[in-house]
Design a protein around this motif. Structure first.
Motif, PDB file in Angstrom:
ATOM      1  N   TYR A 187       0.245  41.025  83.015  1.00 53.61           N
ATOM      2  CA  TYR A 187       0.513  40.418  81.527  1.00 53.61           C
ATOM      3  C   TYR A 187       1.021  41.534  80.790  1.00 53.61           C
ATOM      4  O   TYR A 187       0.520  42.255  80.136  1.00 53.61           O
ATOM      5  N   ARG A 188       2.767  41.556  80.812  1.00 52.17           N
ATOM      6  CA  ARG A 188       3.405  42.404  80.259  1.00 52.17           C
ATOM      7  C   ARG A 188       4.617  41.812  79.716  1.00 52.17           C
ATOM      8  O   ARG A 188       5.044  40.673  80.218  1.00 52.17           O
ATOM      9  N   ALA A 189       5.435  42.512  78.968  1.00 50.98           N
ATOM     10  CA  ALA A 189       6.680  41.939  78.564  1.00 50.98           C
ATOM     11  C   ALA A 189       7.641  41.980  79.790  1.00 50.98           C
ATOM     12  O   ALA A 189       7.575  42.760  80.742  1.00 50.98           O
ATOM     13  N   ALA A 190       8.488  40.872  79.690  1.00 45.26           N
ATOM     14  CA  ALA A 190       9.594  40.612  80.710  1.00 45.26           C
ATOM     15  C   ALA A 190      10.369  42.265  81.096  1.00 45.26           C
ATOM     16  O   ALA A 190      10.682  42.603  80.153  1.00 45.26           O
ATOM     17  N   GLY A 191      10.415  42.607  82.370  1.00 49.47           N
ATOM     18  CA  GLY A 191      11.201  43.611  82.598  1.00 49.47           C
ATOM     19  C   GLY A 191      10.540  44.934  82.641  1.00 49.47           C
ATOM     20  O   GLY A 191      11.042  46.015  82.730  1.00 49.47           O
ATOM     21  N   ALA A 523       6.228  35.759  68.523  1.00 51.85           N
ATOM     22  CA  ALA A 523       6.807  34.895  68.422  1.00 51.85           C
ATOM     23  C   ALA A 523       7.591  34.186  69.683  1.00 51.85           C
ATOM     24  O   ALA A 523       7.758  32.919  70.072  1.00 51.85           O
ATOM     25  N   SER A 524       8.206  35.274  70.339  1.00 51.43           N
ATOM     26  CA  SER A 524       8.600  35.093  71.925  1.00 51.43           C
ATOM     27  C   SER A 524       8.406  36.406  72.632  1.00 51.43           C
ATOM     28  O   SER A 524       8.329  37.504  72.017  1.00 51.43           O
ATOM     29  N   ILE A 525       7.992  36.141  73.861  1.00 53.08           N
ATOM     30  CA  ILE A 525       7.787  37.392  74.864  1.00 53.08           C
ATOM     31  C   ILE A 525       9.072  38.137  74.956  1.00 53.08           C
ATOM     32  O   ILE A 525      10.156  37.777  75.540  1.00 53.08           O
ATOM     33  N   PRO A 526       9.184  39.505  74.692  1.00 49.90           N
ATOM     34  CA  PRO A 526      10.387  40.305  74.553  1.00 49.90           C
ATOM     35  C   PRO A 526      10.667  40.812  75.871  1.00 49.90           C
ATOM     36  O   PRO A 526       9.905  40.774  76.946  1.00 49.90           O
ATOM     37  N   ARG A 527      11.965  41.181  76.191  1.00 51.84           N
ATOM     38  CA  ARG A 527      12.263  41.777  77.454  1.00 51.84           C
ATOM     39  C   ARG A 527      12.713  43.157  76.947  1.00 51.84           C
ATOM     40  O   ARG A 527      13.333  43.425  76.265  1.00 51.84           O
ATOM     41  N   VAL A 528      12.249  44.131  77.819  1.00 48.32           N
ATOM     42  CA  VAL A 528      12.049  45.456  77.530  1.00 48.32           C
ATOM     43  C   VAL A 528      12.805  46.313  78.706  1.00 48.32           C
ATOM     44  O   VAL A 528      12.792  45.948  79.966  1.00 48.32           O
ATOM     45  N   ILE A 544      12.671  39.267  68.471  1.00 44.18           N
ATOM     46  CA  ILE A 544      11.347  38.293  68.780  1.00 44.18           C
ATOM     47  C   ILE A 544      11.231  37.314  67.859  1.00 44.18           C
ATOM     48  O   ILE A 544      10.612  36.171  68.118  1.00 44.18           O
ATOM     49  N   ALA A 545      11.310  37.525  66.347  1.00 43.70           N
ATOM     50  CA  ALA A 545      10.846  36.761  65.383  1.00 43.70           C
ATOM     51  C   ALA A 545      11.770  35.284  65.479  1.00 43.70           C
ATOM     52  O   ALA A 545      11.360  34.276  65.200  1.00 43.70           O
ATOM     53  N   ARG A 546      13.046  35.514  65.901  1.00 41.98           N
ATOM     54  CA  ARG A 546      14.254  34.339  66.199  1.00 41.98           C
ATOM     55  C   ARG A 546      13.826  33.611  67.444  1.00 41.98           C
ATOM     56  O   ARG A 546      14.523  32.518  67.475  1.00 41.98           O
ATOM     57  N   GLY A 547      12.781  34.138  68.036  1.00 39.08           N
ATOM     58  CA  GLY A 547      12.512  33.259  69.287  1.00 39.08           C
ATOM     59  C   GLY A 547      13.578  33.435  70.377  1.00 39.08           C
ATOM     60  O   GLY A 547      13.774  32.908  71.338  1.00 39.08           O
ATOM     61  N   GLU A 548      14.254  34.778  70.349  1.00 39.06           N
ATOM     62  CA  GLU A 548      15.274  34.966  71.478  1.00 39.06           C
ATOM     63  C   GLU A 548      14.551  35.709  72.836  1.00 39.06           C
ATOM     64  O   GLU A 548      15.548  36.010  73.702  1.00 39.06           O
ATOM     65  N   GLY A 549      13.422  35.795  72.704  1.00 37.61           N
ATOM     66  CA  GLY A 549      12.795  36.331  74.056  1.00 37.61           C
ATOM     67  C   GLY A 549      12.328  34.934  74.921  1.00 37.61           C
ATOM     68  O   GLY A 549      12.741  33.918  74.857  1.00 37.61           O
ATOM     69  N   TYR A 550      11.400  34.838  75.687  1.00 37.39           N
ATOM     70  CA  TYR A 550      10.794  34.186  76.524  1.00 37.39           C
ATOM     71  C   TYR A 550       9.407  33.228  75.812  1.00 37.39           C
ATOM     72  O   TYR A 550       9.217  33.787  75.031  1.00 37.39           O
ATOM     73  N   LEU A 551       9.493  31.852  75.974  1.00 32.44           N
ATOM     74  CA  LEU A 551       8.637  31.181  75.510  1.00 32.44           C
ATOM     75  C   LEU A 551       8.700  31.146  74.128  1.00 32.44           C
ATOM     76  O   LEU A 551       7.518  31.022  73.333  1.00 32.44           O
ATOM     77  N   GLY A 552       9.689  31.150  73.479  1.00 32.59           N
ATOM     78  CA  GLY A 552       9.947  30.896  72.115  1.00 32.59           C
ATOM     79  C   GLY A 552       9.854  29.534  71.645  1.00 32.59           C
ATOM     80  O   GLY A 552       9.630  29.356  70.380  1.00 32.59           O
ATOM     81  N   ASP A 553       9.947  28.597  72.229  1.00 36.00           N
ATOM     82  CA  ASP A 553       9.930  27.236  72.307  1.00 36.00           C
ATOM     83  C   ASP A 553       8.530  26.749  72.371  1.00 36.00           C
ATOM     84  O   ASP A 553       8.094  27.042  73.453  1.00 36.00           O
ATOM     85  N   CYS A 554       7.899  26.283  71.026  1.00 34.15           N
ATOM     86  CA  CYS A 554       6.611  26.067  71.175  1.00 34.15           C
ATOM     87  C   CYS A 554       6.255  24.474  71.298  1.00 34.15           C
ATOM     88  O   CYS A 554       5.197  23.884  70.712  1.00 34.15           O
ATOM     89  N   ALA A 555       7.227  23.826  71.640  1.00 29.08           N
ATOM     90  CA  ALA A 555       7.210  22.210  71.907  1.00 29.08           C
ATOM     91  C   ALA A 555       6.023  21.675  72.606  1.00 29.08           C
ATOM     92  O   ALA A 555       5.535  20.604  72.410  1.00 29.08           O
ATOM     93  N   ARG A 556       5.406  22.571  73.603  1.00 34.71           N
ATOM     94  CA  ARG A 556       4.632  22.014  74.480  1.00 34.71           C
ATOM     95  C   ARG A 556       3.085  22.014  73.936  1.00 34.71           C
ATOM     96  O   ARG A 556       2.328  21.289  74.378  1.00 34.71           O
ATOM     97  N   ILE A 633       8.662  24.355  84.983  1.00 35.00           N
ATOM     98  CA  ILE A 633       8.846  24.175  83.497  1.00 35.00           C
ATOM     99  C   ILE A 633       9.941  25.202  82.738  1.00 35.00           C
ATOM    100  O   ILE A 633       9.722  26.405  83.069  1.00 35.00           O
ATOM    101  N   PRO A 634      10.760  24.929  81.453  1.00 34.06           N
ATOM    102  CA  PRO A 634      11.467  26.150  80.976  1.00 34.06           C
ATOM    103  C   PRO A 634      10.747  27.173  80.348  1.00 34.06           C
ATOM    104  O   PRO A 634       9.420  26.802  79.784  1.00 34.06           O
ATOM    105  N   ALA A 635      11.026  28.289  80.656  1.00 38.00           N
ATOM    106  CA  ALA A 635      10.481  29.614  80.118  1.00 38.00           C
ATOM    107  C   ALA A 635      11.309  30.245  79.092  1.00 38.00           C
ATOM    108  O   ALA A 635      10.894  31.107  78.360  1.00 38.00           O
ATOM    109  N   GLY A 636      12.801  29.711  79.068  1.00 34.92           N
ATOM    110  CA  GLY A 636      13.592  30.539  78.179  1.00 34.92           C
ATOM    111  C   GLY A 636      14.692  31.234  78.934  1.00 34.92           C
ATOM    112  O   GLY A 636      14.382  31.558  80.267  1.00 34.92           O
TER     113      GLY A 636
END
Length: 818
Positions: A187-191, A523-528, A544-556, A633-636
């Motif tokens: 469980y870490r940031a992407a990349g 707010a979204s999982i960053p890529r580092v 991150i705050a703008r949801g430009e990482g992964y799982l930024g959509d919390c519709a589920r 399912i979509p992850a971003g």
């Protein structure tokens, strides 16, 4: 979705329950980390008060302040609290709070396991404090050497409180270690590759693996000693084939790694804070990681360091003396890397930096005295004197408490979201550090003059009077300093002003979120792409705050985070976390009833509570299943992933791997004890040795084959073969136990019962797992949703087969060799 709407939506999903209920149902790592830290600090205060009572007693010769009985209880509880209820839980709390934030994820791998471990810690620690208040605290020393702690030397309930309470607390340590290990690896940031992890994560990983391999010997020793006290199984009684030195081996197989389990998290914090205070990047990242791993490995070869005076053969003395001095090499690598970091930077003497300087001055002295006692002739002179007491405190206080005070002042703005503007912390620093050295530097001298440790009083005219008086006065000065630290924390939490998000200009991800942190962390999982992402991507918090990482959509509308590849950090699947629940505290309370039944000799409570724990565990695991697969399912970022329920290596499989690592270490320690007694103890095995015969060997091999084949076949036939194989193995174990009908007759018989009981317990676990898997299939769960669960069951079944084969062979070996 705007950043504000995303924040509100995620807060609704991740928030703990409101009001008093939230304390008991939260599974948030932020809440539980703070709770861990608060309880550990409480125990530190209790342990500190006990230390002041000890120094008050020893301030003058022939003191009547404490009688021998009360002194022994206070001395034992001081060491027990500081080692078991403060140091390790403080690391657990720090790791639980910080690791997801530093790694760029939303929570730990098993949120409910974190809560369960915390409540086990609270209940077990409360049991110990109750014994102190009731006047029945353990009084045989925090090391519990038999025969001082045996039923003959300590007939009361005092020792049982230690054995049962500490075993209960160790459940928390094992739970946290599994949690930390799986979180760091998966469980870490992407990349974020392994080579790009924050240095604290590497230290936490090494420490967690050390807990999984270092704590089981102590758990085994505690169980064996309690079985001896409760049921007369003579593991440590020489007259019945046991040996008291077995306890020392098991205890120090835990005890010396314990020193590095305490030091390594502090070293990780130093490696994190020091570059920030020096306004540079850490020098020698790879060398420091290698040094930490080396320390973790070498620490397991040092346990006889504590037993040089027990009659060890000279070859053994030479080997362990060399190993004890060799450990200075990786420690020096870290020290020189930190010095190099300071040299290339521009250090600023903020309060965290002051505490790091105190660490350097103190820990180096403790390390040098450690090398001194690693030399056998010197250890023979200084062993069991106050020189050892002083050395221990230089290592533990200088190597752990001082860095933890740096941690406090470094991350307090993150926890509270406030900036300190009071100078109480500096005042406390100038009281604690001189007070500490005034206490323990002098006690080296007292030890060299022959003052024995663990004594409750001493006579006049031995040259110790002035030393002890100055040491006691200095200790109270130090205590005042710690009290000011507590006042400083409270004052700053209540009265300080709001501060900047990153007041230190640090580069790690925990400073990429608003402070105090939100329930969801990111707010979204960053890529580092680097070790210091905030230095290389300054606008990362905005992204991150703008949801430009992964799982930024919390519709589920559920708690989700990424699980990544262990080596590369690339996203592999989506983990859906459970919501708030009271199940962990309920299960820990029922676990407490199990231990309480043992303590009070109300043995009828033991099976009832065991059934309750099993029922809670089945409810716990059943809720993880789902009848139908969700598919991808979509992850971003255009990426679609499966959920953890639909993959062959879910988090539960990884957790099982590391839990079995601890389990295997426990079994290995049991085999070590069997071999030790066979080698050392007289009349071992007794003349009426166990001879299972050819039939037992054939039944053993046949049962193992049935299980190994059955776990790889599809249900119904596969389940039938596994159950038949378990029955065959259980029959062999039961037959061996029946050949030694009285486990209290001889240590060999008692060991046989423990070996076979251990195997039978795992047969029950495997049967429950397979029954749960069959129930899921009968309930209509799709095959794709049970692949991971089937692999977990197969893993445990293979382990059960392996340990049964080894345990039964070991039990039959005396007969086979005759």
């Amino acid at each position: 979705m705007t950043a504000l709407r995303r924040h509100r939506a995620l807060t609704r999903i991740w928030a703990s329950d409101t009001g008093w209920k939230g304390w008991f149902t939260t599974v948030s790592h932020t809440d539980l980390g703070r709770m861990f830290l608060a309880v550990a600090v409480f125990f530190f205060i209790v342990g500190g008060i006990l230390a002041m009572l000890i120094r008050a007693q020893l301030a003058s010769p022939r003191s009547a302040f404490l009688g021998p009985e009360h002194y022994n209880q206070i001395f034992t509880m001081h060491g027990t609290i500081m080692m078991f209820l403060f140091a390790i839980p403080l690391f657990e709390g720090l790791a639980v709070y910080l690791l997801p934030k530093m790694l760029g994820t939303r929570d730990l791998a098993f949120p409910r396991l974190t809560a369960y471990g915390f409540w086990c810690y609270v209940f077990g620690g409360s049991m110990m404090i109750f014994s102190l208040l009731a006047g029945v605290a353990p009084d045989s020393g925090w090391f519990m050497y038999p025969p001082l702690s045996s039923a003959i030397g300590a007939p009361g309930i005092n020792t049982d409180f230690w054995l049962i309470g500490i075993t209960f607390v160790e459940i928390s340590a094992i739970s946290a270690a599994v949690e930390i290990t799986v979180t760091i690896l998966r469980y870490r940031a992407a990349g974020m590759r392994l080579s790009q992890m924050p240095i604290f994560a590497w230290y936490a990983l090494v420490t967690a693996v050390m807990i999984l391999t270092g704590f089981p010997p102590l758990i085994l020793g505690s169980i064996l000693l309690e079985l001896e006290r409760a049921f007369g199984m003579p593991f440590f009684q020489v007259s019945e084939g046991g040996d008291a030195l077995l306890w020392q081996h098991l205890f120090w197989l835990f005890g010396h790694p314990e020193v590095y389990i305490i030091f390594l998290p502090a070293a990780g914090a130093i490696s994190t804070i020091l570059p920030v205070m020096a306004r540079t990047r850490l020098m020698g990242y790879g060398w420091i990681v290698a040094a930490a791993v080396s320390l973790g490995i070498l620490s397991f070869g040092l346990w006889v360091h504590h037993m040089f005076t027990t009659g060890i053969p000279h070859m053994g003395l030479a080997f362990f003396s060399a190993a004890s001095t060799l450990v200075a090499v990786p420690t020096a690598v870290q020290i020189f890397a930190w010095i190099g970091t300071l040299w290339q930077g521009r250090p600023t003497m903020h309060l965290p930096m002051l505490w790091l300087m105190a660490f350097f001055a103190t820990f180096v002295i403790g390390g040098l005295t450690g090398v001194m006692v690693a030399i056998v002739p010197f250890d023979w002179q200084a062993h069991d004197t106050y020189f050892i007491v002083a050395h221990l405190h230089y290592v533990l206080v200088g190597g752990f408490v001082f860095p933890m005070l740096a941690v406090l002042y470094y991350w307090m703005p993150h926890v509270a979201g406030r900036t300190s503007y009071f100078n109480l912390g500096t005042v406390a620093f100038w009281l604690i550090v001189p007070g500490f050295h005034g206490t323990f530097l002098l006690l080296h001298w007292a030890g060299l003059l022959g003052m024995r440790r663990r004594i409750d009083t001493y006579g006049s005219g031995q040259g110790w009077e002035v030393i002890n008086l100055i040491a006691s006065v200095s200790s109270f000065v130090m205590a005042i300093g710690f009290a000011i630290v507590l006042i400083d924390v409270v004052v700053n939490a209540v009265m300080a002003v709001r501060g900047a998000r990153d007041p230190w200009n640090a580069g790690t991800l925990e400073w990429a979120m608003p402070t105090p942190p939100a329930a969801y962390n990111f707010a979204s999982i960053p890529r580092v792409t680097s070790r210091d992402p905030l230095y290389d991507t300054p606008d990362l918090p905005v992204q991150i705050a703008r949801g430009e990482g992964y799982l930024g959509d919390c519709a589920r509308g559920r708690r989700e985070t990424l699980s990544v590849d262990t080596a590369t950090g690339e996203p592999r699947y989506i983990t859906v976390f459970p919501g708030n629940t009271a199940l962990p505290i309920l299960m820990s309370a029922i676990t407490g009833v199990f231990f309480l039944g043992m303590l009070l000799k109300a043995y009828w409570l033991v099976p009832l509570s065991a059934v309750g724990v099993i029922a809670c565990a089945l409810v716990w695991v059943w809720g993880l299943g789902r009848k139908e697969t969700e598919g991808r399912i979509p992850a971003g970022h255009g990426l679609s992933l499966f959920t953890a329920a639909d993959v062959p290596d879910p988090p539960g499989w990884w957790g099982s791997v590391f839990l079995l690592l601890a389990n295997g270490t426990f079994f290995g320690s049991l085999l070590f004890g069997y071999a030790f007694l066979w080698t050392i103890a007289p009349n071992w095995p007794p003349p009426a040795y166990v001879d299972a015969g050819t039939g037992g060997l054939l039944l053993l091999g046949g049962g193992a084959a049935l299980i190994l084949v059955g776990t790889r076949l599809r249900p119904v036939w596969g389940l039938a073969l596994v159950l038949a194989g378990l029955a065959a193995l259980a029959a062999v174990c039961a037959g061996l136990m029946l050949r030694a009908p009285d486990p209290a007759a001889h240590a060999y018989d008692a060991t046989l019962w423990v070996l076979m009981g251990y195997a039978l317990l795992h047969h029950l676990v495997v049967a429950l797992m397979l029954g749960l898997l069959a129930a899921r299939r009968l309930a209509g769960h799709a095959a794709a949703t049970t692949v991971g669960a089937a692999r977990i069951g197969r893993l445990w079944a293979d382990y059960a087969v392996a340990i049964t084969l080894v345990a039964a062979t070991a039990a039959m070996l005396p007969g086979l060799l005759t």
